[in-house]
Motif scaffolding. Structure first.
Motif, PDB file in Angstrom:
ATOM      1  N   GLY A  63      -1.490  19.902  -0.057  1.00 34.17           N
ATOM      2  CA  GLY A  63      -1.750  19.303  -0.949  1.00 34.17           C
ATOM      3  C   GLY A  63      -3.147  17.810  -0.579  1.00 34.17           C
ATOM      4  N   HIS A  64      -3.059  16.957  -1.406  1.00 35.56           N
ATOM      5  CA  HIS A  64      -3.521  15.896  -1.233  1.00 35.56           C
ATOM      6  C   HIS A  64      -3.355  14.275  -1.605  1.00 35.56           C
ATOM      7  N   GLY A  65      -3.836  13.640  -0.981  1.00 38.48           N
ATOM      8  CA  GLY A  65      -3.021  12.444  -1.596  1.00 38.48           C
ATOM      9  C   GLY A  65      -3.892  11.238  -1.274  1.00 38.48           C
ATOM     10  N   PHE A  66      -3.363  10.007  -1.597  1.00 39.99           N
ATOM     11  CA  PHE A  66      -4.090   8.869  -1.581  1.00 39.99           C
ATOM     12  C   PHE A  66      -3.121   7.428  -1.163  1.00 39.99           C
ATOM     13  N   LEU A  67      -4.441   6.435  -0.740  1.00 37.01           N
ATOM     14  CA  LEU A  67      -3.135   5.754  -0.540  1.00 37.01           C
ATOM     15  C   LEU A  67      -3.129   3.955  -1.968  1.00 37.01           C
ATOM     16  N   GLN A  68      -2.088   3.386  -1.813  1.00 40.64           N
ATOM     17  CA  GLN A  68      -1.809   2.954  -3.590  1.00 40.64           C
ATOM     18  C   GLN A  68      -0.725   2.191  -2.763  1.00 40.64           C
ATOM     19  N   ASP A  69      -0.690   0.728  -2.920  1.00 36.52           N
ATOM     20  CA  ASP A  69      -0.018  -0.934  -2.774  1.00 36.52           C
ATOM     21  C   ASP A  69       0.759  -0.063  -1.152  1.00 36.52           C
ATOM     22  N   ASN A  70       0.092  -0.109  -0.353  1.00 38.23           N
ATOM     23  CA  ASN A  70       0.574   0.055   1.054  1.00 38.23           C
ATOM     24  C   ASN A  70       1.775   1.272   1.063  1.00 38.23           C
ATOM     25  N   LYS A  71       1.309   2.369  -0.450  1.00 40.67           N
ATOM     26  CA  LYS A  71       1.950   3.893   0.544  1.00 40.67           C
ATOM     27  C   LYS A  71       0.923   4.631   0.264  1.00 40.67           C
ATOM     28  N   PHE A  72       1.489   6.714   0.808  1.00 37.62           N
ATOM     29  CA  PHE A  72       1.112   7.438   0.989  1.00 37.62           C
ATOM     30  C   PHE A  72       1.205   8.128  -0.548  1.00 37.62           C
ATOM     31  N   VAL A  73       0.748   8.419  -1.319  1.00 38.86           N
ATOM     32  CA  VAL A  73       0.930   9.750  -2.268  1.00 38.86           C
ATOM     33  C   VAL A  73       0.887  10.787  -2.504  1.00 38.86           C
ATOM     34  N   GLY A  82       4.399  20.215  -6.699  1.00 37.98           N
ATOM     35  CA  GLY A  82       5.082  18.563  -6.776  1.00 37.98           C
ATOM     36  C   GLY A  82       4.787  17.231  -6.848  1.00 37.98           C
ATOM     37  N   ALA A  83       5.732  16.554  -5.959  1.00 39.72           N
ATOM     38  CA  ALA A  83       4.572  15.322  -5.758  1.00 39.72           C
ATOM     39  C   ALA A  83       5.431  14.194  -4.930  1.00 39.72           C
ATOM     40  N   ALA A  84       5.179  13.409  -3.706  1.00 39.73           N
ATOM     41  CA  ALA A  84       6.000  12.952  -3.428  1.00 39.73           C
ATOM     42  C   ALA A  84       5.453  11.541  -2.672  1.00 39.73           C
ATOM     43  N   VAL A  85       6.013  10.264  -2.615  1.00 35.06           N
ATOM     44  CA  VAL A  85       5.104   8.608  -2.215  1.00 35.06           C
ATOM     45  C   VAL A  85       6.585   8.597  -0.750  1.00 35.06           C
ATOM     46  N   LYS A  90       7.907   2.384  11.419  1.00 35.70           N
ATOM     47  CA  LYS A  90       7.189   2.124  12.665  1.00 35.70           C
ATOM     48  C   LYS A  90       6.603   2.906  13.184  1.00 35.70           C
ATOM     49  N   ASP A  91       7.284   4.198  12.273  1.00 33.46           N
ATOM     50  CA  ASP A  91       6.314   5.240  13.865  1.00 33.46           C
ATOM     51  C   ASP A  91       6.362   7.009  12.857  1.00 33.46           C
ATOM     52  N   GLY A  92       6.121   6.488  11.770  1.00 30.76           N
ATOM     53  CA  GLY A  92       5.519   7.447  10.445  1.00 30.76           C
ATOM     54  C   GLY A  92       5.842   6.853   9.300  1.00 30.76           C
ATOM     55  N   TRP A  93       6.685   7.917   8.387  1.00 31.42           N
ATOM     56  CA  TRP A  93       6.684   7.668   7.407  1.00 31.42           C
ATOM     57  C   TRP A  93       7.825   7.502   6.072  1.00 31.42           C
ATOM     58  N   LYS A  94       8.563   6.802   5.701  1.00 33.20           N
ATOM     59  CA  LYS A  94       9.667   7.604   4.971  1.00 33.20           C
ATOM     60  C   LYS A  94       9.373   7.510   2.998  1.00 33.20           C
ATOM     61  N   GLY A  95      10.583   8.547   2.807  1.00 35.11           N
ATOM     62  CA  GLY A  95       9.707   8.468   1.161  1.00 35.11           C
ATOM     63  C   GLY A  95      10.958   9.471   0.893  1.00 35.11           C
ATOM     64  N   ASP A  96      10.055   9.580  -0.639  1.00 34.51           N
ATOM     65  CA  ASP A  96      11.164  10.756  -1.277  1.00 34.51           C
ATOM     66  C   ASP A  96       9.635  11.758  -2.101  1.00 34.51           C
ATOM     67  N   TRP A  97      10.566  13.330  -2.162  1.00 36.98           N
ATOM     68  CA  TRP A  97       9.276  13.917  -3.254  1.00 36.98           C
ATOM     69  C   TRP A  97      10.377  14.593  -4.471  1.00 36.98           C
ATOM     70  N   SER A  98       9.375  15.249  -5.116  1.00 38.08           N
ATOM     71  CA  SER A  98      10.734  15.755  -6.097  1.00 38.08           C
ATOM     72  C   SER A  98       9.304  17.428  -6.139  1.00 38.08           C
ATOM     73  N   GLU A 106      12.936  12.646   2.383  1.00 38.45           N
ATOM     74  CA  GLU A 106      12.670  13.520   3.696  1.00 38.45           C
ATOM     75  C   GLU A 106      11.945  12.250   4.758  1.00 38.45           C
ATOM     76  N   ARG A 107      11.404  12.364   5.632  1.00 46.23           N
ATOM     77  CA  ARG A 107      10.749  11.324   6.800  1.00 46.23           C
ATOM     78  C   ARG A 107      10.240  11.984   8.016  1.00 46.23           C
ATOM     79  N   TRP A 108       8.756  11.103   8.097  1.00 44.70           N
ATOM     80  CA  TRP A 108       7.573  12.007   8.473  1.00 44.70           C
ATOM     81  C   TRP A 108       7.352  11.039  10.215  1.00 44.70           C
ATOM     82  N   THR A 109       7.594  11.434  11.214  1.00 43.90           N
ATOM     83  CA  THR A 109       8.051  11.040  12.429  1.00 43.90           C
ATOM     84  C   THR A 109       6.575  12.026  13.046  1.00 43.90           C
ATOM     85  N   ARG A 110       5.630  10.790  13.743  1.00 44.24           N
ATOM     86  CA  ARG A 110       4.389  10.912  14.570  1.00 44.24           C
ATOM     87  C   ARG A 110       4.803  11.657  15.567  1.00 44.24           C
TER      88      ARG A 110
END
Length: 134
Positions: A63-73, A82-85, A90-98, A106-110
Motif C-alpha cells: 500500500g501507499h499512505g499519506f498524512l492528513q489532519d493528523n491521520k495516517f491514510v 481498499g483503504a484505511a484511516v 500512545k503506542d501506535g495507530w488505531k483506525g478502520d479499513w474497508s 484495526e490496531r497497530w502497535t509499534r
C-alpha cells in the motif's frame, strides 16, 4: 499534569512521517468477524510512505499512505484492494479499513524490529519505477 501532557501529545501534536515509519504488530477484525494478527512495515521512499502487511513468508499486501489532519491514510492492494484511516495512539495507530464499503477495526502497535517473515524479500530495486512498492 501527566495526564494533560499525554492528552496534549495525543491530540495537539502534528503527525510527521517519522511518527509512522517503523514496524508494527497489527490486530484487527475482518469481514468474517474473526480476529487476525499480521505484521506491518512503513517506509519512506523518496517522500512517499510505502506500507507492507505481512501475513507469512512470501505473503504480503502492499500500500501507499499519506498524512492528513493528523491521520495516517493508506490505500492497499494485493489479495484485497481498499483503504484505511488511522489515528495516533500512545503506542501506535488505531483506525478502520474497508474493501467492501463496510468498516473493520484495526490496531497497530509499534515493535522494535522486523519479524523473519518481514525480511524474506528485498525492497524494490528502483523506487522511481511506476507501480513499484516495497
Amino acid at each position: 499534569m501527566k495526564t494533560l501532557l499525554l492528552f496534549g501529545w495525543l491530540v495537539g501534536a502534528s503527525v510527521t512521517p517519522a511518527d509512522v515509519i517503523g514496524f508494527y504488530d497489527v490486530v484487527g477484525t475482518g469481514d468474517t468477524g474473526m480476529e487476525y494478527r499480521i505484521v506491518a512495515e512503513v517506509r519512506e521512499i523518496n517522500g512517499a510512505l510505502h506500507v507492507r502487511g505481512t501475513y507469512g513468508p512470501n505473503d504480503h499486501s502492499l500500500g501507499h499512505g499519506f498524512l492528513q489532519d493528523n491521520k495516517f491514510v493508506v490505500g492497499f492492494y494485493g489479495t484485497l484492494t481498499g483503504a484505511a484511516v488511522y489515528s495516533r495512539t500512545k503506542d501506535g495507530w488505531k483506525g478502520d479499513w474497508s474493501h467492501d464499503g463496510r468498516t473493520y477495526p484495526e490496531r497497530w502497535t509499534r515493535r522494535s524490529g522486523p519479524t523473519p517473515a518481514q525480511q524474506d524479500e528485498a525492497p524494490a530495486v528502483n523506487p522511481h519505477a511506476p507501480g513499484r512498492a516495497l
